[in-house]
Design a protein around this motif. Structure first.
Motif, mmCIF file in Angstrom:
data_model
loop_
_atom_site.group_PDB
_atom_site.id
_atom_site.type_symbol
_atom_site.label_atom_id
_atom_site.label_comp_id
_atom_site.label_asym_id
_atom_site.label_seq_id
_atom_site.Cartn_x
_atom_site.Cartn_y
_atom_site.Cartn_z
ATOM 1 N N VAL A 217 0.842 -1.189 0.000
ATOM 2 C CA VAL A 217 0.000 0.000 0.000
ATOM 3 C C VAL A 217 0.882 1.246 0.000
ATOM 4 O O VAL A 217 1.841 1.342 0.772
ATOM 5 N N VAL A 218 0.542 2.196 -0.857
ATOM 6 C CA VAL A 218 1.270 3.457 -0.957
ATOM 7 C C VAL A 218 0.432 4.545 -0.288
ATOM 8 O O VAL A 218 -0.747 4.699 -0.611
ATOM 9 N N ALA A 219 1.044 5.282 0.636
ATOM 10 C CA ALA A 219 0.348 6.355 1.351
ATOM 11 C C ALA A 219 0.922 7.703 0.944
ATOM 12 O O ALA A 219 2.089 7.816 0.551
ATOM 13 N N SER A 220 0.098 8.727 1.070
ATOM 14 C CA SER A 220 0.568 10.075 0.756
ATOM 15 C C SER A 220 1.545 10.536 1.842
ATOM 16 O O SER A 220 1.236 10.444 3.032
ATOM 17 N N PRO A 221 2.717 11.036 1.468
ATOM 18 C CA PRO A 221 3.669 11.498 2.482
ATOM 19 C C PRO A 221 3.205 12.759 3.212
ATOM 20 O O PRO A 221 3.647 13.023 4.332
ATOM 21 N N SER A 222 2.320 13.541 2.589
ATOM 22 C CA SER A 222 1.892 14.794 3.212
ATOM 23 C C SER A 222 0.466 15.120 2.795
ATOM 24 O O SER A 222 -0.105 14.493 1.892
ATOM 25 N N ASP A 223 -0.089 16.117 3.472
ATOM 26 C CA ASP A 223 -1.363 16.662 3.020
ATOM 27 C C ASP A 223 -1.168 17.304 1.649
ATOM 28 O O ASP A 223 -0.090 17.828 1.349
ATOM 29 N N GLY A 224 -2.214 17.283 0.843
ATOM 30 C CA GLY A 224 -2.108 17.943 -0.450
ATOM 31 C C GLY A 224 -3.271 17.597 -1.362
ATOM 32 O O GLY A 224 -4.165 16.827 -0.993
ATOM 33 N N TRP A 225 -3.242 18.186 -2.548
ATOM 34 C CA TRP A 225 -4.290 17.973 -3.548
ATOM 35 C C TRP A 225 -3.708 17.218 -4.728
ATOM 36 O O TRP A 225 -2.577 17.463 -5.148
ATOM 37 N N ILE A 226 -4.505 16.311 -5.287
ATOM 38 C CA ILE A 226 -4.046 15.515 -6.419
ATOM 39 C C ILE A 226 -4.062 16.375 -7.683
ATOM 40 O O ILE A 226 -5.126 16.814 -8.149
#
Length: 321
Positions: A217-226
């Motif tokens: 599973v790959v998780a987002s390293p930080s908050d942000g918008w795609i």
């Protein structure tokens, strides 16, 4: 008793002076009636009470029926309202899916027309509405952010201990530049090639290459918008996260992406899944790896930067072994 009453009803007692023989009958009837009338009165009173209760019950039943009829009418009206809302929602979902499909097609078209990630990001934010909306939201968040250095010491300590603990946020808690040394790694694996190392083609690596397990599973390293989600050239499945203030995180080599254009994601939120290594991306072929390879790149204002200072050090040391 019933016989006496019946007889009195059909043939009332005559005057005693007319027929003296009726005296005995009258006395007997009076004695009989005198013995039974008290109990009859009691029974009559009980019957009256029962009839009164019965009338009250009937009235209550009628009231309940009227209430039930009103409730049923309200329920039917509510069902009709909900049916209308469901139909409107389904219609909105259908329109949203159609619009999203059109945006995906637009993104694929743009991806085929550009020759670099910098150009891809610029074209997406200029020509794709979800990416443009995400860029506008990131800019608004940048304007509202305070520098961590300007925050109160207790707030700084709280953010430093747990900068990603609020799952309800709809924008980054603090500016991305303030999160050095705090970001979680996007995947569990080992670093095969780091930023700045030779790439075997006469240049240096612009990012990190993680060797992962199959289906990781790959998780987002930080908050942000795609800002982009989809295949791109030899990168395979590509995700670009707009972290704000000109910072972008690029992740490539996944098998399946679970987020859409313009979506806001939280640090640590699952956003993609790795494959089994059978699909060879440029990073995997360059490394000659049989396992899936996740490529991670940090960019600032269009240029690549070293992601090393942003990772939480204990996690990075654990990955490196």
């Amino acid at each position: 008793m019933l016989a006496a009453l019946q007889r009195m009803g059909r043939k009332p007692p005559p005057a005693l002076l007319v027929d003296p023989e009726d005296v005995l009958k009258a006395i007997r009837t009076s004695m009989l009636l005198g013995s039974v009338l008290p109990s009859m009165k009691a029974e009559t009173d009980a019957l009256v009470a029962d009839l009164t209760d019965l009338a009250r019950v009937h009235a209550s039943i009628d009231a309940e029926r009227r209430t039930m009829a009103d409730d049923l009418s309200s329920i039917n009206a509510e069902r009709e309202r909900l049916a209308g809302l469901i139909a409107a929602r389904q219609n909105a979902i259908g329109k949203a899916e159609t619009a999203l499909g059109a945006e995906r097609d637009r993104a694929q078209t743009l991806a085929g027309q550009v020759s670099s990630l910098k150009e891809l990001i610029g074209r997406m934010e200029a020509e794709s509405k979800p990416a443009a909306d995400a860029a506008a939201a990131a800019k608004k968040a940048d304007e509202q952010h305070q520098s961590v250095a300007a925050l109160a010491p207790e707030t700084l300590q709280k953010l430093g201990v747990a900068p990603f603990k609020d799952p309800a946020r709809l924008a980054p808690a603090v500016a991305f530049a303030s999160l050095k040394g705090m970001l979680p790694l996007p995947v569990t694996g080992s670093v095969l090639r780091g930023y700045g190392t030779p790439d075997n083609f006469g240049g240096t690596e612009k990012g990190l290459s993680f060797q992962t397990g199959k289906g990781a599973v790959v998780a987002s390293p930080s908050d942000g918008w795609i800002a982009y989600a989809g295949p791109y050239r030899s990168f395979g499945q590509l995700l670009i996260v707009n972290a704000g203030n000109g910072y972008y995180i690029v992740l490539a080599g996944m098998d399946r992406i679970n987020v859409d254009l313009g979506q806001f994601v939280l640090a640590g939120e699952p956003i993609a899944v790795m494959g089994d290594g059978s699909t060879k991306t440029a990073a995997a072929m360059a490394l000659g790896a049989a396992q899936p390879i996740l490529y991670v790149e940090f960019r600032k204002d269009g240029a690549t930067i070293d992601p090393g200072p942003w990772w939480a050090k204990p996690e990075l040391q654990k990955v490196r072994g």
